[in-house]
Design a protein around this motif. Structure first.
Motif, PDB file in Angstrom:
ATOM      1  N   ILE A 125       0.845  -1.195   0.000  1.00 43.94           N
ATOM      2  CA  ILE A 125       0.000   0.000   0.000  1.00 43.94           C
ATOM      3  C   ILE A 125       0.879   1.243   0.000  1.00 43.94           C
ATOM      4  CG2 ILE A 125      -1.778   1.261   1.258  1.00 43.94           C
ATOM      5  CD1 ILE A 125      -2.428  -1.484   2.591  1.00 43.94           C
ATOM      6  N   GLN A 126       0.559   2.176  -0.886  1.00 41.54           N
ATOM      7  CA  GLN A 126       1.254   3.462  -0.908  1.00 41.54           C
ATOM      8  C   GLN A 126       0.212   4.562  -0.841  1.00 41.54           C
ATOM      9  OE1 GLN A 126       3.686   3.709  -4.397  1.00 41.54           O
ATOM     10  NE2 GLN A 126       4.901   1.916  -3.851  1.00 41.54           N
ATOM     11  N   ASN A 127       0.262   5.353   0.234  1.00 43.26           N
ATOM     12  CA  ASN A 127      -0.606   6.515   0.353  1.00 43.26           C
ATOM     13  C   ASN A 127       0.163   7.686  -0.243  1.00 43.26           C
ATOM     14  OD1 ASN A 127      -2.081   8.763   1.110  1.00 43.26           O
ATOM     15  ND2 ASN A 127      -2.580   7.959   3.134  1.00 43.26           N
ATOM     16  N   ARG A 128      -0.236   8.115  -1.411  1.00 42.30           N
ATOM     17  CA  ARG A 128       0.481   9.168  -2.122  1.00 42.30           C
ATOM     18  C   ARG A 128       0.054  10.567  -1.697  1.00 42.30           C
ATOM     19  NH1 ARG A 128       4.055   7.210  -5.862  1.00 42.30           N
ATOM     20  NH2 ARG A 128       3.656   5.057  -6.420  1.00 42.30           N
ATOM     21  N   GLY A 129      -0.937  10.643  -0.812  1.00 46.51           N
ATOM     22  CA  GLY A 129      -1.336  11.926  -0.249  1.00 46.51           C
ATOM     23  C   GLY A 129      -2.280  12.724  -1.132  1.00 46.51           C
ATOM     24  N   LYS A 130      -2.582  13.926  -0.672  1.00 46.40           N
ATOM     25  CA  LYS A 130      -3.515  14.803  -1.375  1.00 46.40           C
ATOM     26  C   LYS A 130      -2.783  15.501  -2.513  1.00 46.40           C
ATOM     27  CE  LYS A 130      -6.578  17.055   1.008  1.00 46.40           C
ATOM     28  NZ  LYS A 130      -7.304  18.053   1.824  1.00 46.40           N
ATOM     29  N   ARG A 131      -3.397  15.440  -3.697  1.00 46.21           N
ATOM     30  CA  ARG A 131      -2.812  16.067  -4.876  1.00 46.21           C
ATOM     31  C   ARG A 131      -3.887  16.770  -5.688  1.00 46.21           C
ATOM     32  NH1 ARG A 131       1.856  12.180  -7.260  1.00 46.21           N
ATOM     33  NH2 ARG A 131       2.889  11.848  -5.287  1.00 46.21           N
ATOM     34  N   ARG A 132      -3.459  17.680  -6.514  1.00 49.48           N
ATOM     35  CA  ARG A 132      -4.347  18.419  -7.404  1.00 49.48           C
ATOM     36  C   ARG A 132      -4.748  17.498  -8.554  1.00 49.48           C
ATOM     37  NH1 ARG A 132      -7.309  22.624  -6.706  1.00 49.48           N
ATOM     38  NH2 ARG A 132      -6.498  24.559  -7.510  1.00 49.48           N
ATOM     39  N   LEU A 133      -6.035  17.456  -8.880  1.00 51.95           N
ATOM     40  CA  LEU A 133      -6.515  16.652 -10.003  1.00 51.95           C
ATOM     41  C   LEU A 133      -6.285  17.404 -11.310  1.00 51.95           C
ATOM     42  CD1 LEU A 133      -9.940  15.531  -8.486  1.00 51.95           C
ATOM     43  CD2 LEU A 133      -7.830  14.214  -8.579  1.00 51.95           C
ATOM     44  N   ALA A 134      -6.127  16.669 -12.394  1.00 51.86           N
ATOM     45  CA  ALA A 134      -5.929  17.294 -13.701  1.00 51.86           C
ATOM     46  C   ALA A 134      -7.198  18.026 -14.144  1.00 51.86           C
ATOM     47  CB  ALA A 134      -5.548  16.246 -14.729  1.00 51.86           C
ATOM     48  N   TYR A 135      -8.344  17.512 -13.714  1.00 52.02           N
ATOM     49  CA  TYR A 135      -9.623  18.150 -14.024  1.00 52.02           C
ATOM     50  C   TYR A 135     -10.593  17.842 -12.891  1.00 52.02           C
ATOM     51  CZ  TYR A 135     -10.365  13.385 -15.667  1.00 52.02           C
ATOM     52  OH  TYR A 135     -10.410  12.020 -15.754  1.00 52.02           O
ATOM     53  N   GLU A 136     -11.661  18.582 -12.810  1.00 49.38           N
ATOM     54  CA  GLU A 136     -12.629  18.438 -11.729  1.00 49.38           C
ATOM     55  C   GLU A 136     -13.385  17.115 -11.849  1.00 49.38           C
ATOM     56  OE1 GLU A 136     -16.407  20.998 -10.758  1.00 49.38           O
ATOM     57  OE2 GLU A 136     -14.582  22.168 -10.360  1.00 49.38           O
ATOM     58  N   ILE A 137     -13.467  16.382 -10.743  1.00 50.82           N
ATOM     59  CA  ILE A 137     -14.215  15.132 -10.696  1.00 50.82           C
ATOM     60  C   ILE A 137     -15.229  15.249  -9.570  1.00 50.82           C
ATOM     61  CG2 ILE A 137     -14.123  12.628 -10.381  1.00 50.82           C
ATOM     62  CD1 ILE A 137     -11.173  12.740 -11.189  1.00 50.82           C
ATOM     63  N   LYS A 138     -16.507  15.107  -9.888  1.00 52.01           N
ATOM     64  CA  LYS A 138     -17.580  15.198  -8.892  1.00 52.01           C
ATOM     65  C   LYS A 138     -17.443  16.449  -8.020  1.00 52.01           C
ATOM     66  CE  LYS A 138     -18.369  10.242  -8.733  1.00 52.01           C
ATOM     67  NZ  LYS A 138     -18.425   9.037  -7.923  1.00 52.01           N
ATOM     68  N   LYS A 139     -17.135  17.564  -8.666  1.00 51.95           N
ATOM     69  CA  LYS A 139     -16.993  18.880  -8.018  1.00 51.95           C
ATOM     70  C   LYS A 139     -15.812  18.965  -7.048  1.00 51.95           C
ATOM     71  CE  LYS A 139     -21.734  20.024  -8.793  1.00 51.95           C
ATOM     72  NZ  LYS A 139     -22.985  20.538  -8.320  1.00 51.95           N
ATOM     73  N   HIS A 140     -14.821  18.102  -7.215  1.00 54.09           N
ATOM     74  CA  HIS A 140     -13.601  18.155  -6.394  1.00 54.09           C
ATOM     75  C   HIS A 140     -12.419  18.531  -7.279  1.00 54.09           C
ATOM     76  CE1 HIS A 140     -15.533  16.432  -2.895  1.00 54.09           C
ATOM     77  NE2 HIS A 140     -16.010  15.437  -3.649  1.00 54.09           N
ATOM     78  N   ARG A 141     -11.556  19.416  -6.779  1.00 56.40           N
ATOM     79  CA  ARG A 141     -10.343  19.811  -7.507  1.00 56.40           C
ATOM     80  C   ARG A 141      -9.113  19.058  -6.999  1.00 56.40           C
ATOM     81  NH1 ARG A 141     -10.137  21.162 -11.982  1.00 56.40           N
ATOM     82  NH2 ARG A 141      -8.267  22.377 -11.727  1.00 56.40           N
ATOM     83  N   ASP A 142      -9.200  18.486  -5.774  1.00 55.78           N
ATOM     84  CA  ASP A 142      -8.101  17.734  -5.189  1.00 55.78           C
ATOM     85  C   ASP A 142      -8.588  16.328  -4.862  1.00 55.78           C
ATOM     86  OD1 ASP A 142      -6.219  19.942  -5.003  1.00 55.78           O
ATOM     87  OD2 ASP A 142      -7.513  20.726  -3.416  1.00 55.78           O
ATOM     88  N   GLY A 143      -7.646  15.428  -4.603  1.00 51.95           N
ATOM     89  CA  GLY A 143      -8.003  14.072  -4.211  1.00 51.95           C
ATOM     90  C   GLY A 143      -6.859  13.424  -3.460  1.00 51.95           C
ATOM     91  N   ILE A 144      -7.181  12.404  -2.671  1.00 53.99           N
ATOM     92  CA  ILE A 144      -6.165  11.646  -1.923  1.00 53.99           C
ATOM     93  C   ILE A 144      -5.899  10.366  -2.699  1.00 53.99           C
ATOM     94  CG2 ILE A 144      -5.619  10.517   0.256  1.00 53.99           C
ATOM     95  CD1 ILE A 144      -7.709  12.483   1.540  1.00 53.99           C
ATOM     96  N   TYR A 145      -4.678  10.240  -3.204  1.00 51.16           N
ATOM     97  CA  TYR A 145      -4.303   9.116  -4.055  1.00 51.16           C
ATOM     98  C   TYR A 145      -3.786   7.949  -3.218  1.00 51.16           C
ATOM     99  CZ  TYR A 145      -4.541  11.929  -8.327  1.00 51.16           C
ATOM    100  OH  TYR A 145      -4.972  12.685  -9.379  1.00 51.16           O
ATOM    101  N   ILE A 146      -4.330   6.747  -3.472  1.00 49.60           N
ATOM    102  CA  ILE A 146      -3.901   5.515  -2.806  1.00 49.60           C
ATOM    103  C   ILE A 146      -3.583   4.495  -3.885  1.00 49.60           C
ATOM    104  CG2 ILE A 146      -4.479   3.746  -1.102  1.00 49.60           C
ATOM    105  CD1 ILE A 146      -4.660   6.530   0.090  1.00 49.60           C
ATOM    106  N   GLN A 147      -2.465   3.789  -3.715  1.00 51.48           N
ATOM    107  CA  GLN A 147      -2.063   2.779  -4.691  1.00 51.48           C
ATOM    108  C   GLN A 147      -1.873   1.446  -3.992  1.00 51.48           C
ATOM    109  OE1 GLN A 147       1.371   3.872  -7.002  1.00 51.48           O
ATOM    110  NE2 GLN A 147       1.783   1.758  -7.591  1.00 51.48           N
ATOM    111  N   PHE A 148      -2.465   0.382  -4.554  1.00 54.24           N
ATOM    112  CA  PHE A 148      -2.282  -0.989  -4.081  1.00 54.24           C
ATOM    113  C   PHE A 148      -1.550  -1.765  -5.176  1.00 54.24           C
ATOM    114  CE2 PHE A 148      -6.353  -1.607  -1.264  1.00 54.24           C
ATOM    115  CZ  PHE A 148      -5.842  -0.731  -0.338  1.00 54.24           C
ATOM    116  N   ASN A 149      -0.512  -2.493  -4.811  1.00 54.79           N
ATOM    117  CA  ASN A 149       0.123  -3.465  -5.693  1.00 54.79           C
ATOM    118  C   ASN A 149      -0.044  -4.817  -5.011  1.00 54.79           C
ATOM    119  OD1 ASN A 149       1.451  -0.806  -6.256  1.00 54.79           O
ATOM    120  ND2 ASN A 149       2.392  -2.027  -7.851  1.00 54.79           N
ATOM    121  N   TYR A 150      -0.530  -5.818  -5.732  1.00 52.61           N
ATOM    122  CA  TYR A 150      -0.840  -7.095  -5.099  1.00 52.61           C
ATOM    123  C   TYR A 150      -0.925  -8.221  -6.121  1.00 52.61           C
ATOM    124  CZ  TYR A 150      -5.429  -5.539  -6.717  1.00 52.61           C
ATOM    125  OH  TYR A 150      -6.456  -5.072  -7.488  1.00 52.61           O
ATOM    126  N   THR A 151      -0.833  -9.447  -5.627  1.00 56.83           N
ATOM    127  CA  THR A 151      -1.089 -10.618  -6.446  1.00 56.83           C
ATOM    128  C   THR A 151      -2.457 -11.138  -6.054  1.00 56.83           C
ATOM    129  OG1 THR A 151      -0.006 -12.070  -4.862  1.00 56.83           O
ATOM    130  CG2 THR A 151       1.341 -11.246  -6.671  1.00 56.83           C
TER     131      THR A 151
END
Length: 108
Positions: free
Chosen positions: A41-67
């Motif tokens: 699990i990698q919590n990449r933190g809050k970042r600016r989105l490239a475009y607005e999604i559901k009226k949000h300009r920022d988002g908290i990015y989480i990445q899972f790598n798994y088998t």
């Protein structure tokens, strides 16, 4: 047969640290129930989105790598789709290149 996957998802920016941890734990346990292993699990933190999604300009990015077996992906994505906290997700099947022995040239 298990395959290596990467799932990146974006949580709403207004969630607190505790809510983010609860979301990560929820999806991690869902993957484990489906037979997933080696979840990184990698919590990449809050970042600016490239475009607005559901009226949000920022988002908290989480990445899972798994088998996981292929059947584990559908329940995970369904839970994310129905969740109010996830605004976007994407699962990618990773290419794993196995080392092949080099061919020895035949001498004549």
């Amino acid at each position: 047969m298990t395959t290596v996957y990467e799932t990146m998802y974006i949580l709403r920016p207004d969630l607190g640290d505790e809510q983010v941890e609860q979301a990560i734990t929820k999806y991690q346990s869902l993957l484990r129930e489906q037979g997933s292993e080696e979840i990184q699990i990698q919590n990449r933190g809050k970042r600016r989105l490239a475009y607005e999604i559901k009226k949000h300009r920022d988002g908290i990015y989480i990445q899972f790598n798994y088998t996981a077996p292929a059947k584990a992906i559908a329940p995970l994505e369904r839970a994310m789709r129905l969740s109010e906290e996830v605004i976007r997700y994407l699962t990618v099947k990773q290419e794993v290149h196995e080392e092949k022995p080099a061919k020895v040239a035949a001498t004549v």
